[in-house]
Scaffold this motif. Sequence first.
Motif, PDB file in Angstrom:
ATOM      1  N   TYR B  56       0.824  -1.201   0.000  1.00  0.00           N
ATOM      2  CA  TYR B  56       0.000   0.000   0.000  1.00  0.00           C
ATOM      3  C   TYR B  56       0.862   1.256   0.000  1.00  0.00           C
ATOM      4  O   TYR B  56       0.624   2.201  -0.757  1.00  0.00           O
ATOM      5  N   LEU B  57       1.892   1.245   0.819  1.00  0.00           N
ATOM      6  CA  LEU B  57       2.751   2.421   0.952  1.00  0.00           C
ATOM      7  C   LEU B  57       3.430   2.764  -0.370  1.00  0.00           C
ATOM      8  O   LEU B  57       3.643   3.937  -0.680  1.00  0.00           O
ATOM      9  N   THR B 119     -14.517   2.068  -4.161  1.00  0.00           N
ATOM     10  CA  THR B 119     -13.170   1.577  -4.444  1.00  0.00           C
ATOM     11  C   THR B 119     -13.217   0.629  -5.643  1.00  0.00           C
ATOM     12  O   THR B 119     -14.033  -0.284  -5.670  1.00  0.00           O
ATOM     13  N   ASP B 120     -12.323   0.869  -6.612  1.00  0.00           N
ATOM     14  CA  ASP B 120     -12.319   0.064  -7.834  1.00  0.00           C
ATOM     15  C   ASP B 120     -12.121  -1.414  -7.532  1.00  0.00           C
ATOM     16  O   ASP B 120     -11.194  -1.785  -6.816  1.00  0.00           O
ATOM     17  N   GLN B 320      -7.513   8.461   5.549  1.00  0.00           N
ATOM     18  CA  GLN B 320      -6.452   7.587   5.059  1.00  0.00           C
ATOM     19  C   GLN B 320      -6.661   6.168   5.585  1.00  0.00           C
ATOM     20  O   GLN B 320      -6.400   5.187   4.883  1.00  0.00           O
ATOM     21  N   ALA B 321      -7.139   6.085   6.836  1.00  0.00           N
ATOM     22  CA  ALA B 321      -7.350   4.774   7.439  1.00  0.00           C
ATOM     23  C   ALA B 321      -8.409   3.992   6.668  1.00  0.00           C
ATOM     24  O   ALA B 321      -8.242   2.810   6.389  1.00  0.00           O
ATOM     25  N   ALA B 322      -9.500   4.669   6.312  1.00  0.00           N
ATOM     26  CA  ALA B 322     -10.567   3.997   5.569  1.00  0.00           C
ATOM     27  C   ALA B 322     -10.055   3.555   4.206  1.00  0.00           C
ATOM     28  O   ALA B 322     -10.406   2.473   3.710  1.00  0.00           O
ATOM     29  N   ASP B 323      -9.205   4.376   3.606  1.00  0.00           N
ATOM     30  CA  ASP B 323      -8.654   4.023   2.306  1.00  0.00           C
ATOM     31  C   ASP B 323      -7.789   2.762   2.415  1.00  0.00           C
ATOM     32  O   ASP B 323      -7.868   1.861   1.588  1.00  0.00           O
ATOM     33  N   THR B 329      -8.765  -5.068   2.439  1.00  0.00           N
ATOM     34  CA  THR B 329      -9.822  -6.080   2.445  1.00  0.00           C
ATOM     35  C   THR B 329     -10.402  -6.311   1.062  1.00  0.00           C
ATOM     36  O   THR B 329     -11.392  -7.022   0.919  1.00  0.00           O
ATOM     37  N   GLY B 330      -9.806  -5.704   0.033  1.00  0.00           N
ATOM     38  CA  GLY B 330     -10.245  -5.956  -1.333  1.00  0.00           C
ATOM     39  C   GLY B 330      -9.984  -7.399  -1.723  1.00  0.00           C
ATOM     40  O   GLY B 330      -9.315  -8.136  -1.007  1.00  0.00           O
ATOM     41  N   PRO B 331     -10.512  -7.835  -2.871  1.00  0.00           N
ATOM     42  CA  PRO B 331     -10.437  -9.245  -3.260  1.00  0.00           C
ATOM     43  C   PRO B 331      -9.020  -9.812  -3.190  1.00  0.00           C
ATOM     44  O   PRO B 331      -8.808 -10.903  -2.674  1.00  0.00           O
ATOM     45  N   GLU B 332      -8.068  -9.037  -3.691  1.00  0.00           N
ATOM     46  CA  GLU B 332      -6.710  -9.570  -3.793  1.00  0.00           C
ATOM     47  C   GLU B 332      -6.097  -9.853  -2.421  1.00  0.00           C
ATOM     48  O   GLU B 332      -5.585 -10.932  -2.148  1.00  0.00           O
TER      49      GLU B 332
END
Lengths: 319, 424, 280
Positions: B56-57, B119-120, B320-323, B329-332
């Motif tokens: 993520y970073l 979120t995409d 930022q935390a929600a992002d 927790t997205g599929p990947e």
Amino acid sequence: MSRADAPTAETGRRTRRPGGGPRPRKGWTARRRDLLAGYLFVAPQLLGSVLFVLVPLALVFWYSFHEWNVLVGSFEFTGTANYERLAADPALPGVLAATATFSAGLVALNLSLALALAVLLNQKLRGTVVFRTLFFSPVAVTLVAWTIVWRFLLQDDGGVNGLLSAIGTDGPNWLRGETTAMIAVIVVQVLKNVGLNMVLFLAALQGVPHELYEASMLDGAGRWTRFRRITVPMISPTILLTSIITVVGSLQVFAQIDVLTGGGPGTSTTVLVYYLYQNAFQFHDFGYGATLSVLLFAIVLVLTVVQWQMRRKWVVHED
Amino acid sequence: MRITRRTMVAAAAASPIALAACGGESDDDGPVTLRVTVWSANEDHLALLNGIAEAYLADHPEVEAIEFDPLPFEGYTSTLTTQIAGDNAPDLAWILENSAPDFVTTGALVPLGDKLSSTDGYDVDDLVPAATELWRHDDELYAYPFSTSPFAMFVNNDLLAEAGQPTAAELAASGEWTWERAVEAGAAVRAQTGADGIVIRDFDYSGWDNLSTLWTGWGARPWSEDGTECGFAEPEMVEAMDFMHRSVFEHEAMPGPGTTADFFAGEAAMTVTQISRAGLLEDAAFAWDLVPLPAGPAGEYSVIGQAGIGVLAVAPHPEQAADFLAFMTGPENSQKLAQYFPPPRQSQLTAEVLGQANPLLSPEQLQTVVIDRIDEGVVKPSHTGQAQIDQAVRAALDPLWTADADVEGVLTEVCAAIDPFLAR
Amino acid sequence: MKTERSGRAKLVLYGLLCLLAVPFVFPTWWMVTSSLKPANEIFAFPPSLWPGDPSLDAYGRVFDFAPFAQQYFNSMYIAAVVTVGTLAVSSLAGYAFARIRFPGHNALFLVILVGLLIPSEVTIVPLFQMFNSWGMIDTHWPLLLVPIFGAPSVLATLIMRQFFIALPVEIEEAGRMDGLGRFALYARIALPLSRPALGAVAIFSFLHSWNLYLEPVVFLSTPEKFTLPQALTQFVDAYGGPMWDVQLSAATMSALPVVIVFVIAQRQFVEGLAHTGIKG
């Protein structure tokens, strides 16, 4: 700390040079410097007490007039509502009773066992050093580890009942019965810390001048009489100090109860400090937790003042 | 120091120290550091989480670092609360299922719905409704149940054979896999081998919510759907608890209070726990199996245990935390997390995905125990003010655990003890 | 009561002492021996007194799972600093309260004594807020400052005060005649004589710091900064279940040095205490 004593040291040196002799030190300035030294000496402890004890305490008082639920995010002034709730709390009488039983049991057992051990180990006997170390050793074991180990030992099929069955008796299910659970918590706590009091008593006993005993032996006094007439009065300041520490400490026992019984069975071992912890940290009710803190503080204060007053009656030589 | 919302503004006004300290650095400029409190100190878990954070970073210069803080599991919620009270709230936090309502319904968490659906590739519809139910309030999702793990029965086939009992799989095949029969087998093991019969793991005569793995088979529930009516004194519950009581004290099919028996060390024939514990059987010296919970009088059922992750409303950097939460927790990444935590995503509830996480379990076991059961799973009981109710029920249930207890009388007392809290 | 005993009386006495020692020693014995057992043997019933196949395996794992050496160092240095700091603060304050009649000394003493009466659960939330506002969360400062200056050092001050009260004033007279100031009297005369009391205070404050649990759990969040009692709760498997053998090995390592130090130092400690003001 070093900041506090540096000027004092300087003061000391400076008085010496111009004065030249002892005389001027008795003068007004010397006395004033002496007083200043007094304040500087206590300054670190005093500032620390204000910052880390009194201010937090005042804040706790302040919180006790609020409804403060951390999770909900509420913080509202509610006046004496928490105190009214305290007075009407149906759980409180049971909690106070458990606290009284626990503290009384702990103090009585701790002091008498510590004194007994100290007297036993104050004999001229080979190996007392070994026993002294054995009795003191639990003090060195981390509290959390000590309590976890005992929790296992006190189980129905644990080590204590294993030992008991080896000598032919059946032990109870210690932590599941109300009375036995209370006994267990008290004993485990006493075993952990009695070594400290024992050492204090031992030190006091060794300070009792031998001649006193010799004189009384000539009078034909028995062992018990000597203990009562000489030993106890001679070590009474130590008894006072240890009893204050132990009483105060008994009202602060938390982690052990948490690990051993979780306040149960029922609420039989829910003492005040544990109830306070539950309300503040488990039920997220800091306002009521603060109110219970105030109550706890008041109880400790009263007990300590009472003991301190009683010292005039039975402590033989105070300043 | 950061000035956070509501609580802390109020607390700051109340406390001279906090007031004096406020108004230092601002959070608006420069990259931020996110802090996540978790209760696992397990190296593998942390390595996985840190790996996700690093990925993520790499794409998000506005976040400088993400720290995972392991707090002791014992007292996790208390420590978290203390940090919040002390104005040191983390940005994200793992949340235990039993404190879910306290966090979800009180506004302690930031709603996630908009963020996730915008979120995409997130695919919100992939989340199993039964799994997210506990974490919703007024149709809004407040936390993501990253671990959704059904309870099942682990069986020590060696002990059953030693006691001359059929295996659980054999019983299931002949349609006899019921609590009645399981207790019979457990009692036989106890009588003939000296090992214990059935252990409801983590119950230990205090974690009573684990008993929902039993009473749900009777159709019992601790309180009504809307949480206002006590269910302990209802006939189904009395019957279920009476069964439990007899199993312990009459048949001795379950170890009594104050006795430890570890199934995974071979000390008990059966244990009810979550499938994630299968890892403990890596070096097991006995033949074992995993089967669904036995049927109760009300038929077949399943119970799931959960853990969620949410963004605190008082977080220093909620956006930022929600992002990050959406990324994590997205599929990947959900598939990566599935290594340790059964995911709440329909598309990943396959024997194949779960099999990577649980190499010790066969595809059939995963299919029957996890995948077939997760949809209808009843989540372990929870209620607003859970900690208080939890404590009250535990204290009131204690008298039940003696041989001569009056089951119905005790359960009536339980209701009396919790009614005031349910009414709130 | 230092009387010579007959052989039989001695035997009875030894028997009594041995019996009394069982509950003190058995838990530690169990902890140490169990740390040498494989995990599944720890809970065997009846508990075995010696592992069937002793192994130091778990000790190695302690260091795999956590920065245990670092945590050990943290506990050590924090306890050492707290001990030295407490000695300085409490001996100064104790001396002043015992010896210098400055106006308000009684009132100030009472103010300080309040610290003796407060369980740490009571003030932990406000303290947390304060240290947070000073940016000291997840640092060792709260674990150093509070014990040295706050409630825990009050007992030390009380002990020191009692000691200095019992120390004859005449001892200082000579120094006074030589024109020594207060600090010199304290540092050159009173302090060297107070070694026994300082020893007691040192042991109390070291153990107190060594055993702190609630504070580190609340104030620290990075494993590299943890102290031992806190670290002991962190040895869990992937599912939050405690790894008993590793926990017990770590617990053993946390207890042994303190026990050893006491074994070495206890003679001076006990006999030293006999000359302090808390004696009879």
